[in-house]
Design a protein around this motif. Structure first.
Motif, PDB file in Angstrom:
ATOM      1  N   VAL A   1       0.640  -1.158   0.028  1.00 50.99           N
ATOM      2  CA  VAL A   1       0.076   0.350   0.229  1.00 50.99           C
ATOM      3  C   VAL A   1       0.559   0.661   0.046  1.00 50.99           C
ATOM      4  N   ALA A   2       0.558   2.114  -0.888  1.00 51.11           N
ATOM      5  CA  ALA A   2       1.266   3.780  -1.062  1.00 51.11           C
ATOM      6  C   ALA A   2       1.303   4.424   0.496  1.00 51.11           C
ATOM      7  N   ILE A   3       2.803   4.838   0.863  1.00 54.78           N
ATOM      8  CA  ILE A   3       2.285   5.635   1.634  1.00 54.78           C
ATOM      9  C   ILE A   3       3.041   6.995   1.212  1.00 54.78           C
ATOM     10  N   ASP A   4       2.521   8.472   2.144  1.00 56.00           N
ATOM     11  CA  ASP A   4       2.715   9.481   2.436  1.00 56.00           C
ATOM     12  C   ASP A   4       4.902   9.440   2.672  1.00 56.00           C
ATOM     13  N   ALA A   5       5.276  10.295   2.767  1.00 57.35           N
ATOM     14  CA  ALA A   5       6.550  10.536   2.792  1.00 57.35           C
ATOM     15  C   ALA A   5       6.751  10.545   4.382  1.00 57.35           C
ATOM     16  N   ASP A   6       6.019  10.657   4.463  1.00 58.39           N
ATOM     17  CA  ASP A   6       6.337  11.024   6.611  1.00 58.39           C
ATOM     18  C   ASP A   6       5.242  10.003   7.313  1.00 58.39           C
ATOM     19  N   ALA A   7       4.589   9.385   6.719  1.00 58.81           N
ATOM     20  CA  ALA A   7       3.705   7.605   7.347  1.00 58.81           C
ATOM     21  C   ALA A   7       5.243   7.065   8.215  1.00 58.81           C
ATOM     22  N   GLN A   8       4.409   6.970   9.599  1.00 61.89           N
ATOM     23  CA  GLN A   8       4.930   6.519  11.252  1.00 61.89           C
ATOM     24  C   GLN A   8       4.447   4.611  10.442  1.00 61.89           C
ATOM     25  N   VAL A   9       5.736   4.143  10.625  1.00 57.22           N
ATOM     26  CA  VAL A   9       5.807   2.144  10.302  1.00 57.22           C
ATOM     27  C   VAL A   9       6.459   2.247  11.212  1.00 57.22           C
ATOM     28  N   ASP A  10       6.188   0.861  11.029  1.00 55.75           N
ATOM     29  CA  ASP A  10       7.033  -0.436  12.442  1.00 55.75           C
ATOM     30  C   ASP A  10       7.630  -1.642  11.994  1.00 55.75           C
ATOM     31  N   GLU A  11       7.485  -2.492  13.114  1.00 53.99           N
ATOM     32  CA  GLU A  11       8.394  -3.285  12.202  1.00 53.99           C
ATOM     33  C   GLU A  11       7.474  -4.740  11.346  1.00 53.99           C
TER      34      GLU A  11
END
Length: 157
Positions: free
Chosen positions: A71-81
């Motif tokens: 899924v596409a995300i914005d440059a500032d999206a927070q992700v985790d492990e």
């Protein structure tokens, strides 16, 4: 098969990869990705959902096939492990629409690679194809109905 040549913009995305026969790997990868993306609002209309299949099931052993649900995300999206992040560069693609059951997807690829591509003046680029799921067009994998654009990166022959 109607094919259009288009420029696909660069995309930043999160993905979940699973290995094995595509039907099994895809189900597993989407289950994990949807559990992660749903609460973050990334499955709502307007978000780009796509997959990347690494390998040709006609020549790659089933246990060596790899499938990425993305899924596409914005440059500032927070992700985790729970997910991985990828940056897909802009590229030229040959795009063909597929509408039908999951069992017909491989046949669409065979038509694309076996009939359209040899006559096109293009060859596949060194990156795998991308399947963009058109949720606003009625893509419903839960009832085995897919509406997708098969996007094959290409270069001149």
């Amino acid at each position: 098969m109607k094919v259009r040549i288009e420029e696909m913009p660069a995309v930043r995305a999160v993905y979940v990869r699973r290995a094995g026969p595509y039907a099994t790997a895809a189900t597993q990868a989407w289950e994990v990705l949807c559990r992660w993306a749903g609460p973050r609002g990334l499955l709502a209309p307007g978000h780009m959902l796509f997959s990347i299949s690494h390998g040709d099931p006609a020549v790659t052993p089933p246990d060596k096939l790899r499938y990425d649900a993305c899924v596409a995300i914005d440059a500032d999206a927070q992700v985790d492990e729970q997910v991985s992040v990828t940056e897909l560069p802009a590229r030229r693609v040959a795009k063909a629409r597929y509408v039908g059951p999951g069992e017909g997807i491989l046949g669409a690829y065979r038509t694309f690679y076996g009939e359209w591509l040899p006559e096109s003046g293009f060859v596949p680029a060194s990156t795998p194809p991308i399947e963009v799921y058109l949720t606003e067009q009625g893509n419903r994998p839960e009832v085995n109905h897919f509406v997708m654009d098969i996007c094959v990166p290409i270069v001149p022959a």
